[in-house]
Every structure is written in C-alpha cells, then in structure tokens.
Design a protein around this motif. Structure first.
Motif, PDB file in Angstrom:
ATOM      1  N   UNK A  63      38.342 -11.594  41.803  1.00  0.00           N
ATOM      2  CA  UNK A  63      38.515 -10.180  41.490  1.00  0.00           C
ATOM      3  C   UNK A  63      39.889  -9.915  40.886  1.00  0.00           C
ATOM      4  N   UNK A  64      40.937 -10.464  41.490  1.00  0.00           N
ATOM      5  CA  UNK A  64      42.290 -10.251  40.980  1.00  0.00           C
ATOM      6  C   UNK A  64      42.479 -10.918  39.626  1.00  0.00           C
ATOM      7  N   UNK A  65      41.930 -12.128  39.478  1.00  0.00           N
ATOM      8  CA  UNK A  65      42.032 -12.862  38.214  1.00  0.00           C
ATOM      9  C   UNK A  65      41.409 -12.057  37.066  1.00  0.00           C
ATOM     10  N   UNK A  66      40.216 -11.491  37.306  1.00  0.00           N
ATOM     11  CA  UNK A  66      39.523 -10.744  36.250  1.00  0.00           C
ATOM     12  C   UNK A  66      40.190  -9.403  35.979  1.00  0.00           C
ATOM     13  N   UNK A  67      40.733  -8.786  37.024  1.00  0.00           N
ATOM     14  CA  UNK A  67      41.483  -7.542  36.803  1.00  0.00           C
ATOM     15  C   UNK A  67      42.660  -7.778  35.867  1.00  0.00           C
ATOM     16  N   UNK A  68      43.370  -8.868  36.101  1.00  0.00           N
ATOM     17  CA  UNK A  68      44.511  -9.179  35.239  1.00  0.00           C
ATOM     18  C   UNK A  68      44.058  -9.523  33.828  1.00  0.00           C
ATOM     19  N   UNK A  69      42.907 -10.189  33.722  1.00  0.00           N
ATOM     20  CA  UNK A  69      42.415 -10.646  32.427  1.00  0.00           C
ATOM     21  C   UNK A  69      41.918  -9.495  31.556  1.00  0.00           C
ATOM     22  N   UNK A  70      41.192  -8.557  32.158  1.00  0.00           N
ATOM     23  CA  UNK A  70      40.614  -7.476  31.348  1.00  0.00           C
ATOM     24  C   UNK A  70      41.424  -6.186  31.437  1.00  0.00           C
ATOM     25  N   UNK A  71      42.425  -6.143  32.298  1.00  0.00           N
ATOM     26  CA  UNK A  71      43.323  -4.997  32.350  1.00  0.00           C
ATOM     27  C   UNK A  71      42.704  -3.716  32.866  1.00  0.00           C
ATOM     28  N   UNK A  72      41.717  -3.827  33.736  1.00  0.00           N
ATOM     29  CA  UNK A  72      41.116  -2.619  34.305  1.00  0.00           C
ATOM     30  C   UNK A  72      40.742  -2.863  35.758  1.00  0.00           C
ATOM     31  N   UNK A  73      40.628  -1.779  36.513  1.00  0.00           N
ATOM     32  CA  UNK A  73      40.218  -1.890  37.914  1.00  0.00           C
ATOM     33  C   UNK A  73      38.748  -2.288  37.967  1.00  0.00           C
ATOM     34  N   UNK A  74      38.404  -3.163  38.910  1.00  0.00           N
ATOM     35  CA  UNK A  74      37.029  -3.638  39.046  1.00  0.00           C
ATOM     36  C   UNK A  74      36.522  -3.404  40.459  1.00  0.00           C
ATOM     37  N   UNK A  75      35.222  -3.155  40.548  1.00  0.00           N
ATOM     38  CA  UNK A  75      34.591  -2.863  41.837  1.00  0.00           C
ATOM     39  C   UNK A  75      33.536  -3.941  42.136  1.00  0.00           C
ATOM     40  N   UNK A  76      33.645  -4.626  43.265  1.00  0.00           N
ATOM     41  CA  UNK A  76      32.652  -5.653  43.616  1.00  0.00           C
ATOM     42  C   UNK A  76      31.260  -5.043  43.767  1.00  0.00           C
ATOM     43  N   UNK A  77      30.243  -5.780  43.332  1.00  0.00           N
ATOM     44  CA  UNK A  77      28.857  -5.332  43.423  1.00  0.00           C
ATOM     45  C   UNK A  77      28.056  -6.234  44.349  1.00  0.00           C
ATOM     46  N   UNK A  78      28.214  -7.539  44.177  1.00  0.00           N
ATOM     47  CA  UNK A  78      27.543  -8.523  45.021  1.00  0.00           C
ATOM     48  C   UNK A  78      28.525  -9.664  45.220  1.00  0.00           C
ATOM     49  N   UNK A  79      28.111 -10.727  45.895  1.00  0.00           N
ATOM     50  CA  UNK A  79      29.040 -11.801  46.159  1.00  0.00           C
ATOM     51  C   UNK A  79      28.357 -13.149  45.957  1.00  0.00           C
ATOM     52  N   UNK A  80      29.176 -14.141  45.700  1.00  0.00           N
ATOM     53  CA  UNK A  80      28.759 -15.532  45.742  1.00  0.00           C
ATOM     54  C   UNK A  80      29.669 -16.222  46.757  1.00  0.00           C
TER      55      UNK A  80
END
Length: 242
Positions: free
Chosen positions: A37-54
């Motif tokens: 989650x943190x990696x992708x937030x930094x990569x795309x520059x926007x807040x992200x909300x978890x939907x499901x998990x692996x």
C-alpha cells in the motif's frame, strides 16, 4: 522482485503483488518493511484505500480504490457473483479433475486473545471454492513413502473470501498446496525448494474481473506468475489457462 502497476485511472489502481510483501502494515508481522500500500501510494502519488487482500506469501493481482466510495463499490462486487477471482496453485497428488469445496471455516486466530478460545467456540463461516485440474506430473523422486511423487496444477475460483481459504480447503480434501508451511507438508515444500529452487507458496492470483465502478466497463486484470513460479511452470511444461 518489485510490485508493478497493471492499470490505473482516476478511480482505482491495480497492481502485481510479489510474494513476501504485505498488503498493508500489520501487528502480526510488524517487522516487515515491504508494504504494498505504501509503495503504490508513493508510486502513483495519491491516497489509496484497500479493497481486498492477498496473504503475504501469495503473489498476483490486487486492486485499490482512490476514494473510500470507489473502494466500497468494488468491494461489494468482489463479495458478490458479479466478479471473478481466479487463482492457480500447485498441490500434492492428483486432485480430482474438477469440484466444489463447500466447507465452512472458523476464523483464523492470529492474536493471543483469539488463540485462548477453544476452536469449538469459534463460529464457522460459509466458504466455497471451485477448482479444475489443469495438468499433472509424476516425478521420479521418493519425496514421501512412495517411489515417485505426483503433483497437480489447479485453477481455482473463490466464491467466498475467508482467510487462508484456498490453503485450508485443499488441506481438507487431502491435496495440500506446495510451499505452505502452515497447512502443507514440509517434505514436499523442501523438495520444491531444493529441486526447483522455488522456496515459496505456490499460490498465485492470476485474474480479477469486475465492472468499473464509474464507467461500467468490464475490467479483466491478468498477471501471470513471475520468478521461480514462472520458471517451474516452464520446467514442467505446464501452460496457464487462457
């Protein structure tokens, strides 16, 4: 191996999660620093909300919403029959050609206060897994008590999303997944690690299909396995479903 964005727009982002990465920070594994989650937030520059998990040892397709509303709408689809969640896995033995595992599961007790409760007190939840066998192999190695060892490549569709559902269900039908330390068998896990240099859980989220929450367009997000799982499939001559 690093995560990779597979699809992104103003509503959501889908990514490839490598094995060994946590989806989000957790007290269960507080020392792990690879947080998707943190990696992708930094990569795309926007807040992200978890939907499901692996699970941490599982690789494959995962999706996040870029708003709470979008995340909730996609989550509702993933919990209904309007979505398709397809996995591939390698299990011990020749499993049936196809089948449905309808076997309720109690919650996984991760924390000490949960483990203090007797298993009989934990309420079982509906859990349904569909599968079909894609390929088999018999290897000339006495891994267990037989002179040779059999394995199956399986395509799996989840109808419910319980914790460790696939691993627990395949243990229930006596075809445990390879590479699973909790529900698998250590002799076979060690064999794949040493013989094929593949010391991981052989479970991968291959495809995720749902309707885009804003446009209604059907999204088909596909990510074949990478690394040693990919090499293993090639070595055994196993093809993925189309």
């Amino acid at each position: 191996m690093s995560p990779e964005i597979l699809f992104s727009d103003e509503s959501l982002v889908a990514a490839y999660k490598p094995e060994g990465w946590l989806v989000h920070r957790s007290d269960i594994d507080r020392h792990e620093h690879r947080i998707l989650l943190q990696y992708l937030r930094d990569l795309c520059g926007s807040h992200l909300y978890p939907i499901h998990r692996l699970d941490k040892p599982t690789s494959g397709v995962i999706v996040f919403g870029k708003s709470g509303d979008i995340a909730a709408r996609i989550q509702a689809q993933l919990e209904s029959d309007t979505s398709v969640k397809t996995y591939i896995a390698v299990c011990r033995g020749y499993c049936p050609e196809q089948g449905e595992i309808d076997y309720p599961l109690p919650p996984v007790a991760d924390f000490k206060h949960q483990r203090k409760r007797p298993k009989a007190e934990l309420p079982r939840q509906e859990a349904v897994t569909l599968f079909r066998r894609l390929a088999t192999v018999e290897l000339p190695y006495a891994v267990d008590r037989y002179p040779s060892s059999r394995y199956s490549l399986v395509e799996i569709q989840l109808k419910t999303g319980r914790r460790h559902q696939i691993r627990r269900h395949f243990k229930h039908i006596h075809h445990p997944l390879i590479g699973c330390p909790k529900y698998g068998k250590s002799t076979h896990n060690r064999f794949f690690a040493e013989q094929f240099q593949c010391p991981r859980l052989l479970l991968h989220a291959l495809r995720l299909e749902f309707d885009h929450p804003q446009t209604g367009t059907r999204l088909q997000l596909v990510a074949p396995p990478r690394g040693c799982f990919k090499t293993l499939l090639e070595t055994l001559g196993w093809d993925l479903p189309h």
